[in-house]
Design an enzyme around this catalytic site. Structure first.
Site, PDB file in Angstrom:
ATOM      1  N   THR A  49       5.293 -24.018  41.649  1.00  0.00           N
ATOM      2  CA  THR A  49       6.227 -24.751  42.500  1.00  0.00           C
ATOM      3  C   THR A  49       5.932 -24.524  43.978  1.00  0.00           C
ATOM      4  OG1 THR A  49       7.946 -24.460  40.812  1.00  0.00           O
ATOM      5  CG2 THR A  49       8.679 -25.099  43.011  1.00  0.00           C
ATOM      6  N   TYR A 112      13.006 -33.562  34.791  1.00  0.00           N
ATOM      7  CA  TYR A 112      13.530 -34.918  34.947  1.00  0.00           C
ATOM      8  C   TYR A 112      13.931 -35.586  33.632  1.00  0.00           C
ATOM      9  CZ  TYR A 112      14.241 -39.724  36.381  1.00  0.00           C
ATOM     10  OH  TYR A 112      14.790 -40.966  36.574  1.00  0.00           O
ATOM     11  N   TYR A 138       8.024 -20.931  31.795  1.00  0.00           N
ATOM     12  CA  TYR A 138       8.612 -20.862  33.138  1.00  0.00           C
ATOM     13  C   TYR A 138       9.923 -21.632  33.131  1.00  0.00           C
ATOM     14  CZ  TYR A 138       8.839 -21.742  38.265  1.00  0.00           C
ATOM     15  OH  TYR A 138       9.221 -21.855  39.575  1.00  0.00           O
ATOM     16  N   ARG A 143      15.699 -26.269  39.539  1.00  0.00           N
ATOM     17  CA  ARG A 143      14.792 -27.303  40.038  1.00  0.00           C
ATOM     18  C   ARG A 143      14.479 -28.355  38.983  1.00  0.00           C
ATOM     19  NH1 ARG A 143      11.683 -25.370  45.119  1.00  0.00           N
ATOM     20  NH2 ARG A 143      11.017 -27.533  45.031  1.00  0.00           N
ATOM     21  N   LYS A 166       8.483 -16.467  32.704  1.00  0.00           N
ATOM     22  CA  LYS A 166       8.996 -16.284  34.063  1.00  0.00           C
ATOM     23  C   LYS A 166      10.405 -16.852  34.075  1.00  0.00           C
ATOM     24  CE  LYS A 166       8.480 -17.916  38.833  1.00  0.00           C
ATOM     25  NZ  LYS A 166       7.719 -18.812  39.746  1.00  0.00           N
ATOM     26  N   ILE A 208       7.088 -12.926  39.766  1.00  0.00           N
ATOM     27  CA  ILE A 208       6.274 -13.949  40.423  1.00  0.00           C
ATOM     28  C   ILE A 208       7.069 -14.369  41.640  1.00  0.00           C
ATOM     29  CG2 ILE A 208       5.223 -16.235  40.192  1.00  0.00           C
ATOM     30  CD1 ILE A 208       4.840 -15.621  37.203  1.00  0.00           C
TER      31      ILE A 208
END
Length: 298
Positions: A49, A112, A138, A143, A166, A208
């Site tokens: 990202t 999305y 992840y 987001r 993550k 991370i």
């Protein structure tokens, strides 16, 4: 007992440096790789990202991963961001990462289109079966608008080449559930700078980090103290980073961190639309943090 693995510790979610015209600055990328090797960063995530993966086309995405590997020359593990909201595209990017010699890949939940938990399971299972490379889940629902449930992560954790997750929820109850329910050899990484030290003290295997772009030595030292179960030292180092952890998200990541690195002289100020440069009112806040850390003078 804490797992020993080459991909543990302080890992940077590396920016993709750009010139004013938005083109990738590969000279600056080479310098950033050296900066992290010199400052004890334990692994680099390329094209996550923070690397603006959403604004680069696929050929650029692959080139940035290739160049990062070439600049690293095997001196530090490279984790390639290969997630997509299309399973077929994620497989293509993951295969490209394997072909170029990445140490592992990081696969964000498909964004999305909001798949069900079964859809997430089948997505990750399909990528794992298609490409024989170590894969890290992840989860960043803030987001992506989709949350990988603990139960789904546990289902996926038994797939041989899915080696870790993550978790960027910032919710330590989620971290605790993952620690309790996943296999001992499943690697658990924080993706939230503000809670990463506590995550490691609870039993996590590293983080991370966005902050690691700016203060790699300090982040590494805090994590190492946490690994050593030296809570006092870990929390003391982390306290000095507290404002930076917060203010690197004063606007959408990676807007603030790219501005910080520009002020530190590490890269130009280029960023791609629809992301814009850090607003003038936010700059003074972040510059004060950088001055307090001693990485810029005011």
């Amino acid at each position: 007992m804490r797992i020993q693995h080459p991909i543990t510790g302080a890992m940077v979610a590396l920016i993709t440096p750009m010139l004013e015209d938005g083109s990738v600055d590969f000279d600056a990328l080479a310098s950033l790789v050296e900066f992290h090797i010199e400052n004890n960063t334990h692994a680099i995530v390329s094209m996550g990202t923070t690397g603006e993966s959403a604004t680069l086309n696929q050929s650029e995405h692959i080139e940035v991963m290739q160049k990062t590997l070439a600049f690293a020359k095997g001196r530090i593990p490279i984790i390639a961001g290969t997630g997509a909201n299309s399973t077929s595209e994620a497989i293509e990017l993951t295969q490209a990462a394997k072909d170029m010699g990445a140490d592992a890949v990081l696969l964000v939940t498909p964004y999305y289109n909001k798949p069900t938990q079964e859809g997430l399971y089948q997505h990750y299972k399909a990528v794992a079966e298609a490409v024989d490379i170590d894969q890290i889940l992840y989860n960043v629902p803030g987001r992506t608008a989709v949350d990988l449930a603990v139960e789904t992560a546990v289902r996926l954790s038994v797939i041989k080449n899915i080696i870790g997750i993550k978790d960027a929820t910032g919710d330590l109850t989620v971290a605790q559930a993952l620690i309790e329910q996943c296999p001992e050899d499943f690697l658990l990484y924080s993706g939230d700078d503000a809670t990463a030290v506590e995550f490691i003290l609870m039993g996590g295997h590293g983080g991370i980090s966005v902050t690691c772009n700016v203060a790699p030595a300090e982040v590494s030292s805090a994590y190492q103290a946490a690994f050593n179960e030296d809570r006092k030292t870990a929390e003391s180092i982390n306290a000095n980073l507290y404002d930076l952890h917060q203010h690197l998200f004063i606007e959408s990541n990676p807007i603030p961190v790219k501005w910080a690195l520009y002020k530190m002289g590490k890269c130009d100020s280029g960023i791609r639309l629809p992301l814009t440069k850090l607003s003038p009112q936010a700059r003074s806040v972040l510059e004060q943090d950088l001055s307090n850390l001693g990485v810029i003078s005011r």
